[in-house]
Design a protein around this motif. Structure first.
Motif, PDB file in Angstrom:
ATOM      1  N   GLU A   1     -28.374  39.116   3.715  1.00  0.00           N
ATOM      2  CA  GLU A   1     -28.825  38.451   2.498  1.00  0.00           C
ATOM      3  C   GLU A   1     -27.609  38.026   1.684  1.00  0.00           C
ATOM      4  O   GLU A   1     -26.615  38.731   1.645  1.00  0.00           O
ATOM      5  N   LYS A   2     -27.729  36.890   0.991  1.00  0.00           N
ATOM      6  CA  LYS A   2     -26.656  36.469   0.107  1.00  0.00           C
ATOM      7  C   LYS A   2     -27.207  35.619  -1.015  1.00  0.00           C
ATOM      8  O   LYS A   2     -28.291  35.047  -0.894  1.00  0.00           O
ATOM      9  N   ALA A   3     -26.473  35.576  -2.112  1.00  0.00           N
ATOM     10  CA  ALA A   3     -26.877  34.765  -3.249  1.00  0.00           C
ATOM     11  C   ALA A   3     -25.641  34.360  -4.022  1.00  0.00           C
ATOM     12  O   ALA A   3     -24.617  35.046  -3.976  1.00  0.00           O
ATOM     13  N   VAL A   4     -25.741  33.229  -4.718  1.00  0.00           N
ATOM     14  CA  VAL A   4     -24.694  32.813  -5.657  1.00  0.00           C
ATOM     15  C   VAL A   4     -25.344  32.697  -7.024  1.00  0.00           C
ATOM     16  O   VAL A   4     -26.385  32.046  -7.172  1.00  0.00           O
ATOM     17  N   ILE A   5     -24.756  33.358  -8.004  1.00  0.00           N
ATOM     18  CA  ILE A   5     -25.295  33.414  -9.360  1.00  0.00           C
ATOM     19  C   ILE A   5     -24.343  32.675 -10.289  1.00  0.00           C
ATOM     20  O   ILE A   5     -23.135  32.858 -10.197  1.00  0.00           O
ATOM     21  N   ASP A   6     -24.898  31.871 -11.196  1.00  0.00           N
ATOM     22  CA  ASP A   6     -24.049  31.202 -12.180  1.00  0.00           C
ATOM     23  C   ASP A   6     -24.690  31.312 -13.558  1.00  0.00           C
ATOM     24  O   ASP A   6     -25.718  30.697 -13.817  1.00  0.00           O
ATOM     25  N   THR A   7     -24.080  32.106 -14.430  1.00  0.00           N
ATOM     26  CA  THR A   7     -24.593  32.259 -15.793  1.00  0.00           C
ATOM     27  C   THR A   7     -23.592  31.673 -16.790  1.00  0.00           C
ATOM     28  O   THR A   7     -23.518  32.117 -17.934  1.00  0.00           O
TER      29      THR A   7
ATOM     30  N   ARG B   1     -24.590  38.611 -18.755  1.00  0.00           N
ATOM     31  CA  ARG B   1     -25.801  38.136 -18.092  1.00  0.00           C
ATOM     32  C   ARG B   1     -25.586  38.081 -16.577  1.00  0.00           C
ATOM     33  O   ARG B   1     -26.484  38.401 -15.800  1.00  0.00           O
TER      34      ARG B   1
ATOM     35  N   ASP C   1     -26.136  41.484 -15.390  1.00  0.00           N
ATOM     36  CA  ASP C   1     -27.576  41.801 -15.340  1.00  0.00           C
ATOM     37  C   ASP C   1     -28.222  41.223 -14.083  1.00  0.00           C
ATOM     38  O   ASP C   1     -29.007  41.892 -13.411  1.00  0.00           O
ATOM     39  N   PHE C   2     -27.904  39.968 -13.780  1.00  0.00           N
ATOM     40  CA  PHE C   2     -28.492  39.310 -12.606  1.00  0.00           C
ATOM     41  C   PHE C   2     -28.030  40.011 -11.319  1.00  0.00           C
ATOM     42  O   PHE C   2     -28.830  40.285 -10.430  1.00  0.00           O
TER      43      PHE C   2
ATOM     44  N   ALA D   1     -29.685  43.360 -10.895  1.00  0.00           N
ATOM     45  CA  ALA D   1     -31.085  43.242 -10.447  1.00  0.00           C
ATOM     46  C   ALA D   1     -31.141  43.003  -8.931  1.00  0.00           C
ATOM     47  O   ALA D   1     -31.962  43.592  -8.231  1.00  0.00           O
ATOM     48  N   LEU D   2     -30.244  42.165  -8.420  1.00  0.00           N
ATOM     49  CA  LEU D   2     -30.233  41.909  -6.980  1.00  0.00           C
ATOM     50  C   LEU D   2     -29.712  43.125  -6.213  1.00  0.00           C
ATOM     51  O   LEU D   2     -30.182  43.415  -5.108  1.00  0.00           O
TER      52      LEU D   2
END
Lengths: 375, 375
Positions: free
Chosen positions: A159-165, A171, A174-175, A178-179
């Motif tokens: 699994e992978k994700a890219v987060i941009d806040t 924040r 926080d994201f 959560a993941l």
């Protein structure tokens, strides 16, 4: 100057990183096994001094995130860190010139080394915490204006994700948290991608060297049958972590710990006495993953971001929060942090009040701990 | 054949989408306001029949996710959907030829229209649920082998993330749900990017036309003082949703609802009688965002994925789960779903047991509801 880290250094580095973890940061010895395996297979690591970086190279810090108690139970497969890095590189459309720890205390001193060995990348001798902290916005990178986003996160099943806040690094924390919970409590991340010029401006320099020197001072003192605290104080005097204070000696009488899936919160009580005193007393240490505050019978002796370390009384081996047990004989020390970690901007992000404490920050060298050799 | 959707169609479309929402899917009338504004500013929308898509064009479905009760309280700024789409386009390095609903029931019939109007994109007349469902893996896209990942998610303050869980679309749902909670309970997403060839294979075709026809049948019957259920049955007979059954007429006597931040779960009880019967009875409808199961005095009358819709008794206006109130006079109908939503693969993903129900799926036209006109 660049230097080479090889297999023989890893035990000292892990010991030093455990001390800089101030009770948290995850067990560096787990990470050490992964690094040792990677060095055996791929050869020794090149460590770059931050001052020798070209201004425009791309540095991507890497780390593991999760509650230490979960991290200790779940050995990484060894590919997650590299996958997090690749995910961020693909997102940015650029490849990293080097990686760097975000945290020089605990397991995160080791995670970037492992993936650097596998990938053939150098590692920058610097980090973003100058110790260990529980949250991703608690980095000098953030304090001095670098954006943590985009952050890449990877789990063990691919699994992978890219987060941009944007500029909001709390924040982002926080994201990502959560993941991380969705990923079973542990994840690997790549974040705070920055230029060489930014590394020189915002990172705490030479903290891999610091961890190595700390571990080496303790080991060589043991081998010479000297007091490890003396050699440790001597070594730290040559670094920006210049002041070591002996706060307390005694026996662990109580440990209270709660894990909520993301953090371990609690307190330890130690019964004994302050150096140079024969009066019986009690030291209380509060922690959130890391030790945050030490108070002896109502008197504050050290507070975050200064380091509070619990060591085995004889060997000076650092004890993590999850390793604390009733009856252990311990020495508790405080260590001053560099000036860039004590500015108003820095204290707003990782000073006492950022952890819900009511203390004003006071430097450990101004409080009541004893100078080693004078106790 | 491509057709044009303009302002005059929106009320009918929203009414039809509310009915296809089977109690959930969020209030389409909120979305309608946003679409109306976008059409006023940018002109009418082009709706493409799936059969006219070239095989190799890129279609990116878009939607809003969150619990209906939260969605109802939080009007989108109107830019989140477009930002989710752009985030996925940047990640893929390709731009979408058109967007498409993932869900033709509820607010998600409208969300893609709004961003399509703003962006000047056409919309494909098809969706991935053929109704409304509460989770992102509950899509024919997933059932027939398209990966939902990478999924892009956007919040109202500019936050965005791209999630990739490989072929595991349930895990993608879990990750996106965790971030939606962090975003305050509502987020916009772009997912299940696919080719025109895949749309023709895996999407439920002509469901925007279906919603529009449903809404129009109810309105024109009212205008002609006819029974709306008659016109509705007549229209549905010309579609793959061919069978309409009248299940019950009565008064809402109890509604039990729990929101856990992501879903609304509960049940409604309706006191009245079955068509053609004068015996007093009670209908019980269980829901998780959408109505899942209708039972009259121990006899199953309809079960998911077939549609269970609660309508105002006189006007046949659909009532959403959150709009249910004690004392409302209602008619409850069941509608059959197309064959592709009733295969073993489809039922494994969104049949009764996927919602924790113990029923075997049985087609509504084989159960005890009455054919309209014969009741």
């Amino acid at each position: 100057m660049a230097w080479t880290l090889d297999l023989d250094d890893l035990h000292d580095l892990a010991r030093g990183a455990a001390l800089l973890g101030t009770g948290g940061g995850g067990d560096p010895h787990v990470g050490r096994l992964l690094v040792a395996e990677a060095i055996r297979e791929h050869g020794p690591l090149t460590i770059l001094d931050p001052e020798e970086l070209d201004d425009d190279v791309l540095i991507i810090p890497t780390a593991q995130m999760g509650a230490p108690t979960v991290v200790a139970e779940k050995l990484p497969a060894g590919t997650e860190g590299s996958r997090a890095l690749t995910t961020l590189e693909e997102h940015l459309g650029r490849t990293a010139f080097a990686t760097m720890p975000i945290e020089c205390g605990g397991v995160n001193s080791m995670i970037p080394l492992q993936l650097a060995a596998v990938r053939g990348l150098p590692v920058v001798d610097a980090d973003g915490m100058g110790r260990a902290f529980p949250e991703l916005q608690m980095e000098t990178f953030s304090v001095y204006g670098v954006s943590g986003s985009p952050l890449a996160i990877a789990g063990e099943a691919g699994e992978k994700a890219v987060i941009d806040t944007g500029a909001d690094n709390k924040r982002m924390e926080d994201f990502a948290r959560a993941l991380t919970v969705q990923l079973g409590g542990v994840a690997h991340i790549a974040e705070y991608a920055m230029s060489g010029a930014e590394v020189k401006r915002v990172a705490v320099p030479r903290t891999l060297s610091l961890a190595l020197g700390v571990g080496r001072a303790i080991r060589t003192a043991r081998e010479a049958n000297e007091d490890p605290l003396h050699r440790l104080a001597q070594f730290l005097g040559t670094t920006p972590y210049a002041h070591l204070r002996h706060l307390f000696t005694g026996k662990v009488v109580d440990v209270e710990r709660n894990t909520d899936g993301a953090f371990v919160r609690g307190a330890a009580r130690i019964s004994g006495s302050r150096p140079g005193s024969s009066a019986a007393g009690e030291l209380r240490i509060g922690f959130q993953n890391e030790n945050l505050r030490a108070e002896a019978d109502g008197e504050l002796l050290a507070v975050v971001p200064d380091l509070i370390c619990i060591l085995e009384a004889d060997s000076a081996e650092p004890i993590t929060t999850e390793g604390l047990r009733y009856g252990q004989r311990v020495k508790v020390i405080g260590i001053s942090t560099p000036a860039m970690m004590r500015t108003q901007e820095a204290l707003a992000v990782f000073g006492p009040q950022a952890f819900g404490l009511h203390d004003e920050f006071t430097a450990v060298e101004s409080l009541g701990g004893s100078i080693v050799g004078e106790d």
